[in-house]
Design a protein around this motif. Structure first.
Motif, PDB file in Angstrom:
ATOM      1  N   VAL A 185       3.533  21.596  64.139  1.00 22.64           N
ATOM      2  CA  VAL A 185       4.448  20.616  63.571  1.00 22.64           C
ATOM      3  C   VAL A 185       5.800  21.299  63.389  1.00 22.64           C
ATOM      4  CG1 VAL A 185       4.949  19.172  61.568  1.00 22.64           C
ATOM      5  CG2 VAL A 185       2.601  19.392  62.388  1.00 22.64           C
ATOM      6  N   THR A 186       6.826  20.718  63.995  1.00 16.47           N
ATOM      7  CA  THR A 186       8.160  21.304  63.869  1.00 16.47           C
ATOM      8  C   THR A 186       8.746  20.966  62.498  1.00 16.47           C
ATOM      9  OG1 THR A 186       8.535  21.096  66.219  1.00 16.47           O
ATOM     10  CG2 THR A 186      10.479  21.352  64.836  1.00 16.47           C
ATOM     11  N   ALA A 187       9.267  22.000  61.863  1.00 12.96           N
ATOM     12  CA  ALA A 187       9.876  21.793  60.551  1.00 12.96           C
ATOM     13  C   ALA A 187      11.116  22.666  60.443  1.00 12.96           C
ATOM     14  CB  ALA A 187       8.880  22.122  59.446  1.00 12.96           C
ATOM     15  N   TYR A 188      11.923  22.379  59.447  1.00  9.98           N
ATOM     16  CA  TYR A 188      13.154  23.143  59.247  1.00  9.98           C
ATOM     17  C   TYR A 188      13.262  23.611  57.803  1.00  9.98           C
ATOM     18  CZ  TYR A 188      14.650  21.266  63.741  1.00  9.98           C
ATOM     19  OH  TYR A 188      14.740  20.963  65.053  1.00  9.98           O
ATOM     20  N   LEU A 189      13.816  24.790  57.639  1.00  8.09           N
ATOM     21  CA  LEU A 189      14.161  25.238  56.294  1.00  8.09           C
ATOM     22  C   LEU A 189      15.371  24.428  55.853  1.00  8.09           C
ATOM     23  CD1 LEU A 189      12.458  27.608  57.504  1.00  8.09           C
ATOM     24  CD2 LEU A 189      13.750  29.107  56.001  1.00  8.09           C
ATOM     25  N   ARG A 190      15.334  23.946  54.641  1.00  4.83           N
ATOM     26  CA  ARG A 190      16.380  23.012  54.219  1.00  4.83           C
ATOM     27  C   ARG A 190      17.758  23.660  54.216  1.00  4.83           C
ATOM     28  NH1 ARG A 190      14.640  22.402  47.810  1.00  4.83           N
ATOM     29  NH2 ARG A 190      15.052  24.549  47.214  1.00  4.83           N
ATOM     30  N   PRO A 191      18.757  22.954  54.788  1.00  5.67           N
ATOM     31  CA  PRO A 191      20.129  23.467  54.754  1.00  5.67           C
ATOM     32  C   PRO A 191      20.855  23.054  53.476  1.00  5.67           C
ATOM     33  CG  PRO A 191      20.037  21.522  56.123  1.00  5.67           C
ATOM     34  CD  PRO A 191      18.640  21.750  55.626  1.00  5.67           C
TER      35      PRO A 191
END
Length: 503
Positions: free
Chosen positions: A157-163
RNA sequence: GCGCUCUUAGUAUAGUGGUUAGAAUCUCGGGUUUCCAACCCGAGGACCCGGGUUCAAUUCCCGGAGGGCGCACCA
Protein backbone atom coordinates in the motif's frame (compact mmCIF):
# COMPACT_ATOMS: atom_id res chain seq x y z
CA UNK A 1 38.97 33.87 26.44
CA UNK A 2 37.81 36.76 24.34
CA UNK A 3 34.12 36.57 23.53
CA UNK A 4 33.06 38.40 20.40
CA UNK A 5 29.56 39.61 19.90
CA UNK A 6 29.02 37.92 16.60
CA UNK A 7 27.08 35.17 14.97
CA UNK A 8 29.96 32.68 15.18
CA UNK A 9 29.90 32.94 18.95
CA UNK A 10 26.19 32.20 18.85
CA UNK A 11 26.53 29.28 16.47
CA UNK A 12 29.17 27.63 18.62
CA UNK A 13 27.14 28.24 21.79
CA UNK A 14 24.19 26.31 20.32
CA UNK A 15 26.46 23.31 19.89
CA UNK A 16 28.61 23.68 23.02
CA UNK A 17 25.72 23.97 25.40
CA UNK A 18 23.70 21.14 23.91
CA UNK A 19 20.84 22.95 22.23
CA UNK A 20 21.00 21.66 18.66
CA UNK A 21 23.40 19.21 17.00
CA UNK A 22 23.69 18.03 13.46
CA UNK A 23 23.19 17.26 10.69
CA UNK A 24 22.49 13.84 12.15
CA UNK A 25 23.85 11.22 12.26
CA UNK A 26 27.07 13.14 12.82
CA UNK A 27 29.31 10.11 13.34
CA UNK A 28 28.38 8.91 9.85
CA UNK A 29 28.88 12.29 8.22
CA UNK A 30 25.29 13.44 8.56
CA UNK A 31 22.29 13.53 6.29
CA UNK A 32 21.36 17.02 5.14
CA UNK A 33 18.19 18.40 6.65
CA UNK A 34 18.10 16.29 9.80
CA UNK A 35 19.03 17.65 13.22
CA UNK A 36 18.96 16.50 16.84
CA UNK A 37 18.16 18.37 20.02
CA UNK A 38 20.51 18.06 22.98
CA UNK A 39 19.35 18.16 26.60
CA UNK A 40 19.23 21.97 26.80
CA UNK A 41 17.43 22.31 23.46
CA UNK A 42 14.91 19.65 24.36
CA UNK A 43 14.26 21.22 27.76
CA UNK A 44 13.63 24.53 26.03
CA UNK A 45 11.35 22.92 23.47
CA UNK A 46 9.35 21.11 26.15
CA UNK A 47 9.05 24.28 28.19
CA UNK A 48 7.71 26.16 25.17
CA UNK A 49 5.20 23.43 24.42
CA UNK A 50 4.11 23.21 28.05
CA UNK A 51 3.51 26.95 28.05
CA UNK A 52 1.58 26.74 24.78
CA UNK A 53 -0.59 23.88 25.98
CA UNK A 54 -1.45 25.84 29.09
CA UNK A 55 -2.23 29.02 27.15
CA UNK A 56 -4.37 27.22 24.60
CA UNK A 57 -6.59 25.83 27.31
CA UNK A 58 -7.20 29.45 28.19
CA UNK A 59 -8.20 30.22 24.59
CA UNK A 60 -10.45 27.16 24.44
CA UNK A 61 -8.44 24.87 22.20
CA UNK A 62 -8.36 21.06 22.41
CA UNK A 63 -5.46 18.90 21.29
CA UNK A 64 -5.39 15.88 18.98
CA UNK A 65 -2.67 13.64 17.66
CA UNK A 66 -2.79 11.76 14.37
CA UNK A 67 -0.54 9.28 12.56
CA UNK A 68 2.37 10.75 10.62
CA UNK A 69 1.82 8.29 7.77
CA UNK A 70 -1.31 8.43 5.65
CA UNK A 71 -2.39 6.53 2.54
CA UNK A 72 -2.10 8.03 -0.91
CA UNK A 73 -5.77 8.97 -1.23
CA UNK A 74 -5.46 11.47 1.61
CA UNK A 75 -2.83 13.42 -0.27
CA UNK A 76 -4.68 13.12 -3.55
CA UNK A 77 -7.70 14.69 -1.85
CA UNK A 78 -5.71 17.38 -0.05
CA UNK A 79 -4.08 18.46 -3.29
CA UNK A 80 -0.57 17.78 -2.04
CA UNK A 81 0.04 14.95 -4.47
CA UNK A 82 -0.48 17.38 -7.35
CA UNK A 83 1.24 20.34 -5.79
CA UNK A 84 4.11 18.66 -4.04
CA UNK A 85 5.29 16.74 -7.06
CA UNK A 86 7.23 19.10 -9.25
CA UNK A 87 7.98 18.47 -12.91
CA UNK A 88 11.72 18.84 -13.44
CA UNK A 89 13.97 18.65 -16.47
CA UNK A 90 17.61 17.71 -16.38
CA UNK A 91 20.27 18.78 -18.86
CA UNK A 92 21.81 15.75 -20.57
CA UNK A 93 25.28 17.18 -20.34
CA UNK A 94 25.73 19.29 -17.22
CA UNK A 95 22.83 17.69 -15.32
CA UNK A 96 21.54 21.01 -14.12
CA UNK A 97 18.01 20.62 -12.82
CA UNK A 98 15.20 23.05 -13.67
CA UNK A 99 11.58 23.20 -12.66
CA UNK A 100 9.93 22.39 -15.99
CA UNK A 101 6.87 24.59 -15.51
CA UNK A 102 8.82 27.61 -14.23
CA UNK A 103 11.44 27.22 -16.91
CA UNK A 104 8.80 27.06 -19.67
CA UNK A 105 6.97 30.07 -18.33
CA UNK A 106 10.21 32.01 -18.25
CA UNK A 107 11.15 31.06 -21.79
CA UNK A 108 7.66 31.50 -23.20
CA UNK A 109 5.95 34.20 -21.12
CA UNK A 110 2.93 34.26 -23.45
CA UNK A 111 1.99 30.63 -22.98
CA UNK A 112 -0.42 29.40 -20.34
CA UNK A 113 1.66 26.77 -18.55
CA UNK A 114 -0.20 26.32 -15.28
CA UNK A 115 -2.13 23.06 -15.20
CA UNK A 116 -0.54 21.43 -18.27
CA UNK A 117 0.26 17.72 -18.14
CA UNK A 118 3.87 16.54 -18.05
CA UNK A 119 3.51 15.24 -21.63
CA UNK A 120 2.23 18.59 -22.90
CA UNK A 121 5.07 20.45 -21.23
CA UNK A 122 7.52 18.00 -22.75
CA UNK A 123 6.02 18.60 -26.19
CA UNK A 124 6.27 22.35 -25.71
CA UNK A 125 9.94 22.09 -24.78
CA UNK A 126 10.53 20.02 -27.87
CA UNK A 127 8.45 22.28 -30.17
CA UNK A 128 10.21 25.42 -29.04
CA UNK A 129 13.64 23.79 -29.30
CA UNK A 130 14.44 24.78 -25.76
CA UNK A 131 17.82 23.76 -24.46
CA UNK A 132 19.93 24.21 -21.38
CA UNK A 133 20.79 27.90 -20.92
CA UNK A 134 24.20 26.96 -19.59
CA UNK A 135 25.48 24.58 -22.24
CA UNK A 136 22.85 24.58 -25.01
CA UNK A 137 22.30 20.84 -24.67
CA UNK A 138 18.79 19.45 -25.20
CA UNK A 139 16.90 18.17 -22.20
CA UNK A 140 15.97 14.70 -21.07
CA UNK A 141 12.37 13.73 -20.42
CA UNK A 142 10.45 15.41 -17.64
CA UNK A 143 10.99 13.70 -14.31
CA UNK A 144 9.04 13.94 -11.09
CA UNK A 145 10.54 15.48 -8.05
CA UNK A 146 8.42 14.49 -5.06
CA UNK A 147 8.51 16.85 -2.12
CA UNK A 148 6.67 14.21 -0.09
CA UNK A 149 8.50 11.21 1.33
CA UNK A 150 6.96 8.07 -0.04
CA UNK A 151 6.81 4.76 1.77
CA UNK A 152 5.03 1.44 1.69
CA UNK A 153 2.71 0.05 4.28
CA UNK A 154 1.77 -3.60 4.66
CA UNK A 155 1.21 -5.40 1.41
CA UNK A 156 2.34 -2.75 -1.07
CA UNK A 157 0.00 0.00 0.00
CA UNK A 158 1.53 3.29 -1.07
CA UNK A 159 1.61 5.88 1.66
CA UNK A 160 3.30 9.18 2.37
CA UNK A 161 4.83 10.77 5.42
CA UNK A 162 2.72 13.82 6.10
CA UNK A 163 4.10 17.10 4.74
CA UNK A 164 1.94 18.99 7.26
CA UNK A 165 -0.04 18.07 10.35
CA UNK A 166 -3.06 20.16 9.37
CA UNK A 167 -4.50 17.73 6.84
CA UNK A 168 -4.41 14.88 9.33
CA UNK A 169 -6.40 17.02 11.77
CA UNK A 170 -9.08 17.66 9.14
CA UNK A 171 -9.57 13.93 8.64
CA UNK A 172 -11.04 13.81 12.13
CA UNK A 173 -13.74 16.29 11.21
CA UNK A 174 -16.84 14.15 11.68
CA UNK A 175 -15.52 12.93 15.03
CA UNK A 176 -14.71 16.47 16.13
CA UNK A 177 -18.11 17.65 14.99
CA UNK A 178 -19.80 15.03 17.21
CA UNK A 179 -17.44 15.78 20.05
CA UNK A 180 -18.08 19.53 19.92
CA UNK A 181 -21.89 19.30 20.18
CA UNK A 182 -22.42 22.14 17.70
CA UNK A 183 -20.33 24.54 19.74
CA UNK A 184 -18.68 26.37 16.88
CA UNK A 185 -16.04 27.35 16.13
CA UNK A 186 -14.28 24.12 16.92
CA UNK A 187 -10.79 25.03 18.13
CA UNK A 188 -8.27 22.22 17.75
CA UNK A 189 -4.53 21.98 17.51
CA UNK A 190 -1.96 19.32 16.82
CA UNK A 191 1.75 19.18 17.57
CA UNK A 192 3.90 16.72 15.71
CA UNK A 193 6.42 15.79 13.08
CA UNK A 194 6.02 16.61 9.42
CA UNK A 195 8.33 15.61 6.59
CA UNK A 196 9.40 17.30 3.39
CA UNK A 197 11.91 16.01 0.91
CA UNK A 198 13.56 19.39 0.31
CA UNK A 199 15.78 19.54 -2.77
CA UNK A 200 18.56 21.33 -0.98
CA UNK A 201 18.04 21.96 2.72
CA UNK A 202 20.04 24.92 3.97
CA UNK A 203 20.14 27.30 6.88
CA UNK A 204 20.30 24.65 9.57
CA UNK A 205 17.06 23.97 11.39
CA UNK A 206 15.16 26.57 9.38
CA UNK A 207 14.62 24.15 6.52
CA UNK A 208 14.67 20.62 7.78
CA UNK A 209 13.39 17.48 6.14
CA UNK A 210 11.86 16.28 9.39
CA UNK A 211 10.49 19.03 11.57
CA UNK A 212 7.96 19.79 14.25
CA UNK A 213 4.80 21.64 13.47
CA UNK A 214 2.31 23.19 15.79
CA UNK A 215 -0.88 23.87 13.89
CA UNK A 216 -4.09 25.37 15.24
CA UNK A 217 -7.39 25.04 13.39
CA UNK A 218 -10.66 26.88 13.65
CA UNK A 219 -13.62 25.11 12.06
CA UNK A 220 -16.09 27.93 11.66
CA UNK A 221 -19.27 29.01 9.85
CA UNK A 222 -19.17 31.51 7.04
CA UNK A 223 -21.30 33.99 8.96
CA UNK A 224 -19.44 33.45 12.16
CA UNK A 225 -16.22 34.46 10.43
CA UNK A 226 -17.71 37.91 9.90
CA UNK A 227 -19.46 38.25 13.25
CA UNK A 228 -17.08 36.69 15.71
CA UNK A 229 -17.60 37.04 19.42
CA UNK A 230 -13.99 36.46 20.50
CA UNK A 231 -12.88 39.24 18.17
CA UNK A 232 -14.60 41.86 20.31
CA UNK A 233 -12.29 41.11 23.22
CA UNK A 234 -9.05 41.51 21.31
CA UNK A 235 -9.91 44.05 18.60
CA UNK A 236 -8.10 46.91 20.28
CA UNK A 237 -4.72 45.22 20.07
CA UNK A 238 -2.33 46.52 17.45
CA UNK A 239 -0.27 44.36 15.11
CA UNK A 240 2.61 45.21 12.76
CA UNK A 241 1.08 44.52 9.35
CA UNK A 242 2.97 44.64 6.08
CA UNK A 243 0.39 44.03 3.36
CA UNK A 244 1.23 43.15 -0.20
CA UNK A 245 0.56 46.68 -1.39
CA UNK A 246 3.28 48.06 0.88
CA UNK A 247 5.55 45.31 -0.37
CA UNK A 248 4.77 46.22 -3.96
CA UNK A 249 6.01 49.73 -3.12
CA UNK A 250 9.23 48.09 -1.89
CA UNK A 251 8.55 49.01 1.70
CA UNK A 252 9.63 46.68 4.47
CA UNK A 253 8.34 48.62 7.47
CA UNK A 254 5.00 47.30 8.67
CA UNK A 255 2.14 49.55 9.67
CA UNK A 256 1.21 49.33 13.34
CA UNK A 257 -2.54 49.10 13.22
CA UNK A 258 -5.36 48.00 15.50
CA UNK A 259 -7.33 44.96 14.42
CA UNK A 260 -10.52 46.96 14.57
CA UNK A 261 -9.11 49.47 12.12
CA UNK A 262 -7.69 46.74 9.90
CA UNK A 263 -11.18 45.32 9.54
CA UNK A 264 -12.74 48.74 8.97
CA UNK A 265 -10.27 49.62 6.25
CA UNK A 266 -10.68 46.16 4.68
CA UNK A 267 -7.00 45.41 5.14
CA UNK A 268 -8.34 42.25 6.75
CA UNK A 269 -11.60 40.84 5.51
CA UNK A 270 -12.74 38.68 8.41
CA UNK A 271 -12.77 39.34 12.16
CA UNK A 272 -12.23 35.62 12.80
CA UNK A 273 -9.12 35.74 10.64
CA UNK A 274 -7.95 38.83 12.51
CA UNK A 275 -8.44 36.87 15.71
CA UNK A 276 -6.12 34.18 14.37
CA UNK A 277 -3.46 36.78 13.61
CA UNK A 278 -3.80 37.96 17.18
CA UNK A 279 -3.43 34.44 18.59
CA UNK A 280 -0.27 33.90 16.59
CA UNK A 281 1.11 37.24 17.80
CA UNK A 282 0.20 36.46 21.40
CA UNK A 283 1.88 33.05 21.30
CA UNK A 284 4.99 34.66 19.84
CA UNK A 285 5.14 37.55 22.29
CA UNK A 286 4.82 35.43 25.44
CA UNK A 287 8.07 33.66 24.58
CA UNK A 288 9.89 36.95 25.01
CA UNK A 289 10.31 38.20 21.45
CA UNK A 290 10.57 42.00 21.48
CA UNK A 291 8.13 43.91 19.26
CA UNK A 292 10.82 45.25 16.94
CA UNK A 293 11.68 41.84 15.55
CA UNK A 294 8.12 40.79 14.73
CA UNK A 295 6.08 41.58 11.64
CA UNK A 296 3.24 40.09 9.65
CA UNK A 297 3.83 39.89 5.92
CA UNK A 298 0.95 39.24 3.59
CA UNK A 299 1.37 36.81 0.72
CA UNK A 300 0.77 38.14 -2.75
CA UNK A 301 -1.81 36.24 -4.78
CA UNK A 302 0.66 34.02 -6.64
CA UNK A 303 2.68 33.32 -3.51
CA UNK A 304 -0.31 31.75 -1.78
CA UNK A 305 -0.75 28.03 -1.30
CA UNK A 306 -3.30 26.18 -3.37
CA UNK A 307 -5.84 26.20 -0.56
CA UNK A 308 -5.47 29.77 0.66
CA UNK A 309 -7.82 32.70 0.32
CA UNK A 310 -5.65 34.98 2.40
CA UNK A 311 -2.28 34.33 3.99
CA UNK A 312 0.02 36.28 6.29
CA UNK A 313 3.35 35.09 7.63
CA UNK A 314 4.53 36.01 11.08
CA UNK A 315 8.21 36.78 10.57
CA UNK A 316 11.10 37.30 12.95
CA UNK A 317 14.07 39.45 12.09
CA UNK A 318 17.27 37.44 12.50
CA UNK A 319 20.87 38.49 12.25
CA UNK A 320 21.96 35.48 10.25
CA UNK A 321 19.07 34.94 7.85
CA UNK A 322 17.09 38.18 7.66
CA UNK A 323 13.32 37.94 8.11
CA UNK A 324 12.34 34.35 8.85
CA UNK A 325 8.80 32.96 8.75
CA UNK A 326 7.94 31.17 11.97
CA UNK A 327 4.18 31.02 11.48
CA UNK A 328 1.71 31.14 8.62
CA UNK A 329 -1.90 32.15 9.16
CA UNK A 330 -4.04 30.78 6.36
CA UNK A 331 -7.63 31.24 5.37
CA UNK A 332 -8.12 27.78 3.85
CA UNK A 333 -11.84 28.35 3.15
CA UNK A 334 -13.77 25.11 3.01
CA UNK A 335 -11.37 23.69 0.43
CA UNK A 336 -10.05 20.88 2.61
CA UNK A 337 -13.33 19.62 3.98
CA UNK A 338 -14.94 19.86 0.55
CA UNK A 339 -12.21 17.78 -1.00
CA UNK A 340 -12.08 15.18 1.77
CA UNK A 341 -15.86 14.98 1.70
CA UNK A 342 -15.77 14.25 -2.02
CA UNK A 343 -12.93 11.75 -1.92
CA UNK A 344 -14.18 9.88 1.14
CA UNK A 345 -17.83 10.11 0.09
CA UNK A 346 -18.76 11.64 3.41
CA UNK A 347 -21.21 14.44 3.85
CA UNK A 348 -19.45 17.20 5.71
CA UNK A 349 -22.38 19.60 5.53
CA UNK A 350 -23.31 20.10 9.15
CA UNK A 351 -25.53 22.27 11.28
CA UNK A 352 -23.42 24.62 13.28
CA UNK A 353 -26.09 26.36 15.27
CA UNK A 354 -29.47 25.76 16.83
CA UNK A 355 -31.30 25.60 13.50
CA UNK A 356 -30.95 22.05 12.17
CA UNK A 357 -32.25 23.11 8.76
CA UNK A 358 -29.25 25.28 8.00
CA UNK A 359 -26.25 23.24 6.93
CA UNK A 360 -22.89 24.08 5.44
CA UNK A 361 -19.38 22.77 5.12
CA UNK A 362 -17.31 24.65 7.72
CA UNK A 363 -14.56 27.08 6.78
CA UNK A 364 -11.09 26.50 8.16
CA UNK A 365 -8.73 29.10 9.54
CA UNK A 366 -5.27 27.82 10.30
CA UNK A 367 -2.36 29.06 12.40
CA UNK A 368 0.73 27.02 11.50
CA UNK A 369 3.92 27.36 13.56
CA UNK A 370 7.22 25.68 12.85
CA UNK A 371 8.50 24.85 16.31
CA UNK A 372 12.13 24.46 15.31
CA UNK A 373 12.01 27.88 13.71
CA UNK A 374 10.57 29.34 16.90
CA UNK A 375 13.45 27.85 18.85
CA UNK A 376 16.16 28.99 16.47
CA UNK A 377 14.85 32.54 16.12
CA UNK A 378 14.18 32.84 19.85
CA UNK A 379 17.69 31.75 20.76
CA UNK A 380 19.23 34.08 18.22
CA UNK A 381 17.07 37.02 19.31
CA UNK A 382 17.75 36.73 23.04
CA UNK A 383 21.44 35.92 22.64
CA UNK A 384 23.49 38.76 24.06
CA UNK A 385 27.12 39.48 24.68
CA UNK A 386 27.51 42.01 27.48
CA UNK A 387 31.04 43.12 28.32
CA UNK A 388 32.51 39.81 27.34
CA UNK A 389 29.77 37.84 29.05
CA UNK A 390 27.35 35.65 27.09
CA UNK A 391 23.85 36.17 28.41
CA UNK A 392 20.96 34.16 27.03
CA UNK A 393 17.97 36.20 28.11
CA UNK A 394 15.35 33.47 28.20
CA UNK A 395 12.25 34.19 30.22
CA UNK A 396 12.46 32.12 33.42
CA UNK A 397 9.79 29.53 32.63
CA UNK A 398 11.55 28.59 29.39
CA UNK A 399 15.06 28.19 30.77
CA UNK A 400 16.43 24.62 30.84
CA UNK A 401 17.44 25.17 34.47
CA UNK A 402 15.14 27.22 36.63
CA UNK A 403 17.85 27.78 39.21
CA UNK A 404 21.41 26.65 39.84
CA UNK A 405 22.84 26.07 43.32
CA UNK A 406 26.52 26.62 44.19
CA UNK A 407 28.65 26.35 47.27
CA UNK A 408 30.71 29.53 47.37
CA UNK A 409 33.85 27.42 47.70
CA UNK A 410 34.06 23.75 47.02
CA UNK A 411 36.61 22.65 49.59
CA UNK A 412 34.70 23.57 52.75
CA UNK A 413 32.68 20.51 53.54
CA UNK A 414 29.96 22.17 55.62
CA UNK A 415 29.26 24.75 52.91
CA UNK A 416 29.14 22.07 50.29
CA UNK A 417 26.82 19.89 52.35
CA UNK A 418 24.40 22.72 52.94
CA UNK A 419 24.43 23.54 49.22
CA UNK A 420 23.55 19.96 48.34
CA UNK A 421 20.78 20.08 50.92
CA UNK A 422 19.34 23.28 49.43
CA UNK A 423 19.54 21.82 45.94
CA UNK A 424 17.74 18.66 47.05
CA UNK A 425 15.02 20.65 48.77
CA UNK A 426 14.37 22.58 45.55
CA UNK A 427 14.13 19.36 43.62
CA UNK A 428 11.70 18.05 46.24
CA UNK A 429 9.55 21.06 45.36
CA UNK A 430 9.86 20.05 41.71
CA UNK A 431 11.88 23.13 40.85
CA UNK A 432 14.42 22.38 38.12
CA UNK A 433 17.58 22.97 40.09
CA UNK A 434 21.09 22.33 38.84
CA UNK A 435 24.03 21.79 41.19
CA UNK A 436 27.55 22.87 40.29
CA UNK A 437 30.71 23.09 42.37
CA UNK A 438 33.41 22.96 39.70
CA UNK A 439 35.72 25.89 39.08
CA UNK A 440 35.41 29.34 40.60
CA UNK A 441 32.09 30.91 41.56
CA UNK A 442 32.38 33.38 38.67
CA UNK A 443 32.83 30.61 36.18
CA UNK A 444 29.75 28.81 37.44
CA UNK A 445 27.69 31.98 37.03
CA UNK A 446 28.89 32.30 33.46
CA UNK A 447 28.05 28.72 32.64
CA UNK A 448 24.47 29.33 33.74
CA UNK A 449 24.30 32.65 31.88
CA UNK A 450 25.01 30.72 28.70
CA UNK A 451 22.02 28.47 29.38
CA UNK A 452 19.70 31.31 30.31
CA UNK A 453 19.33 30.33 33.97
CA UNK A 454 17.69 33.31 35.59
CA UNK A 455 18.67 32.73 39.23
CA UNK A 456 21.78 31.32 40.85
CA UNK A 457 21.69 30.46 44.53
CA UNK A 458 24.95 30.59 46.43
CA UNK A 459 25.62 29.14 49.87
CA UNK A 460 28.36 31.04 51.67
CA UNK A 461 29.89 31.31 55.15
CA UNK A 462 27.03 33.46 56.34
CA UNK A 463 24.60 30.71 55.37
CA UNK A 464 26.13 28.47 58.00
CA UNK A 465 25.30 30.96 60.74
CA UNK A 466 21.87 32.23 59.81
CA UNK A 467 20.39 29.84 57.20
CA UNK A 468 20.24 32.44 54.46
CA UNK A 469 21.48 32.23 50.89
CA UNK A 470 22.01 34.72 48.07
CA UNK A 471 19.99 34.76 44.86
CA UNK A 472 21.90 36.28 41.99
CA UNK A 473 19.85 37.59 39.09
CA UNK A 474 21.15 36.85 35.61
CA UNK A 475 20.76 40.22 33.85
CA UNK A 476 21.69 42.70 36.58
CA UNK A 477 24.00 40.26 38.43
CA UNK A 478 22.54 41.77 41.62
CA UNK A 479 22.11 39.62 44.68
CA UNK A 480 19.49 39.42 47.38
CA UNK A 481 19.68 37.40 50.56
CA UNK A 482 16.78 35.19 51.61
CA UNK A 483 15.99 32.52 54.17
CA UNK A 484 16.47 28.96 53.00
CA UNK A 485 13.04 28.05 54.31
CA UNK A 486 11.42 30.61 51.97
CA UNK A 487 13.51 29.78 48.93
CA UNK A 488 11.19 27.40 47.08
CA UNK A 489 8.19 29.68 47.45
CA UNK A 490 10.15 32.73 46.36
CA UNK A 491 11.41 31.00 43.22
CA UNK A 492 7.97 29.69 42.31
CA UNK A 493 6.49 33.14 42.71
CA UNK A 494 9.23 34.83 40.69
CA UNK A 495 8.86 32.30 37.92
CA UNK A 496 5.14 32.84 37.54
CA UNK A 497 5.22 36.62 37.74
CA UNK A 498 7.70 36.89 34.91
CA UNK A 499 5.28 36.31 32.10
CA UNK A 500 1.66 37.15 31.23
CA UNK A 501 2.15 40.89 31.24
CA UNK A 502 3.52 41.77 27.87
CA UNK A 503 0.55 43.59 26.42
C1' G B 1 20.40 19.95 -8.31
C1' C B 2 24.59 23.16 -10.70
C1' G B 3 29.05 26.34 -9.85
C1' C B 4 32.84 28.16 -6.44
C1' U B 5 34.87 27.07 -1.72
C1' C B 6 35.79 24.71 2.79
C1' U B 7 36.12 20.18 6.44
C1' U B 8 42.12 19.05 12.12
C1' A B 9 39.95 17.46 19.96
C1' G B 10 33.39 19.37 22.78
C1' U B 11 34.23 24.66 20.62
C1' A B 12 37.00 27.99 17.57
C1' U B 13 41.70 27.22 15.20
C1' A B 14 47.71 26.56 13.76
C1' G B 15 50.47 23.41 10.79
C1' U B 16 52.82 19.29 7.94
C1' G B 17 54.49 14.16 1.90
C1' G B 18 58.03 11.09 7.24
C1' U B 19 55.81 15.79 13.34
C1' U B 20 55.59 12.72 20.26
C1' A B 21 50.11 17.15 14.92
C1' G B 22 50.95 22.82 18.27
C1' A B 23 48.82 26.70 21.22
C1' A B 24 43.77 28.53 23.22
C1' U B 25 39.40 27.34 25.30
C1' C B 26 37.09 22.88 27.18
C1' U B 27 36.57 18.41 30.37
C1' C B 28 38.27 15.49 34.61
C1' G B 29 41.39 15.01 39.28
C1' G B 30 44.10 17.83 42.99
C1' G B 31 45.52 22.55 45.35
C1' U B 32 44.09 27.62 46.35
C1' U B 33 39.98 30.95 46.82
C1' U B 34 34.58 34.90 51.54
C1' C B 35 30.85 36.22 44.90
C1' C B 36 31.35 37.06 38.75
C1' A B 37 35.47 33.03 32.76
C1' A B 38 41.83 34.54 38.42
C1' C B 39 45.98 31.32 39.68
C1' C B 40 49.13 26.65 40.44
C1' C B 41 49.95 21.10 39.61
C1' G B 42 48.49 16.76 36.89
C1' A B 43 45.59 14.21 33.22
C1' G B 44 42.19 13.65 28.78
C1' G B 45 40.68 14.60 23.88
C1' A B 46 41.33 15.69 16.83
C1' C B 47 43.41 15.27 11.02
C1' C B 48 35.03 13.76 7.53
C1' C B 49 34.53 8.88 4.63
C1' G B 50 36.20 5.67 0.43
C1' G B 51 39.68 4.86 -3.45
C1' G B 52 44.32 6.19 -6.05
C1' U B 53 49.60 7.96 -6.45
C1' U B 54 53.88 7.05 -3.15
C1' C B 55 58.76 3.35 0.34
C1' A B 56 55.44 6.66 3.25
C1' A B 57 49.05 10.47 2.74
C1' U B 58 46.03 14.21 7.86
C1' U B 59 48.82 16.73 3.78
C1' C B 60 48.79 15.42 -3.39
C1' C B 61 44.81 13.43 -7.00
C1' C B 62 39.72 11.34 -7.85
C1' G B 63 34.95 10.21 -5.84
C1' G B 64 31.35 10.58 -1.81
C1' A B 65 29.19 13.00 2.53
C1' G B 66 28.53 17.49 5.13
C1' G B 67 29.01 23.02 5.72
C1' G B 68 29.28 28.23 3.59
C1' C B 69 28.27 31.54 -0.62
C1' G B 70 25.88 32.39 -5.56
C1' C B 71 22.03 30.35 -8.99
C1' A B 72 17.78 27.29 -8.93
C1' C B 73 14.20 25.36 -5.43
C1' C B 74 11.44 26.56 -0.78
C1' A B 75 3.06 23.47 -0.31
Amino acid sequence: MKIDDNIETFNSLIKRRGFIWGPSPEIYGGLAGFYSYGPAGMALKNNILALYRRELRYFGFGEVECPTIMPEIVWRASGHLDRFIDPVIRCKKCSTLYRADKFLQEQCPDLMIDGLSFQKMENLIHDHNLSCPKCETPFNKIEEYNLMLKTQVGNNVTAYLRPETATTTYLLFNRLNQDARRQYPIKIYQIGKAYRNEISPRQGVLRMRAFDQFELQLFIGKQQEMVFEDFEEIKENTLPLLDWKLQAENKDKPEIISLEKAIKTKLLKKPAYAYCLYISYYLTKILGFPEEVIRFRQHSINERAHYADDAWDLEIKTRQFGWVEICGVHDRTNYDLKRHGEFSKQNFEVSMGSDSEIKEIPQILEIAFGIDRIIYTLLETIFNVEEGRINLKLIPILAPNTVAVFPLVKNKENIRNLAVKVHRALLENRINSFFDSAGSIGKRYRRQDELGTKWCITIDYESLDDNTVTIRERDSMDQIRVNISDLAEIIKKKQESKYLHFC
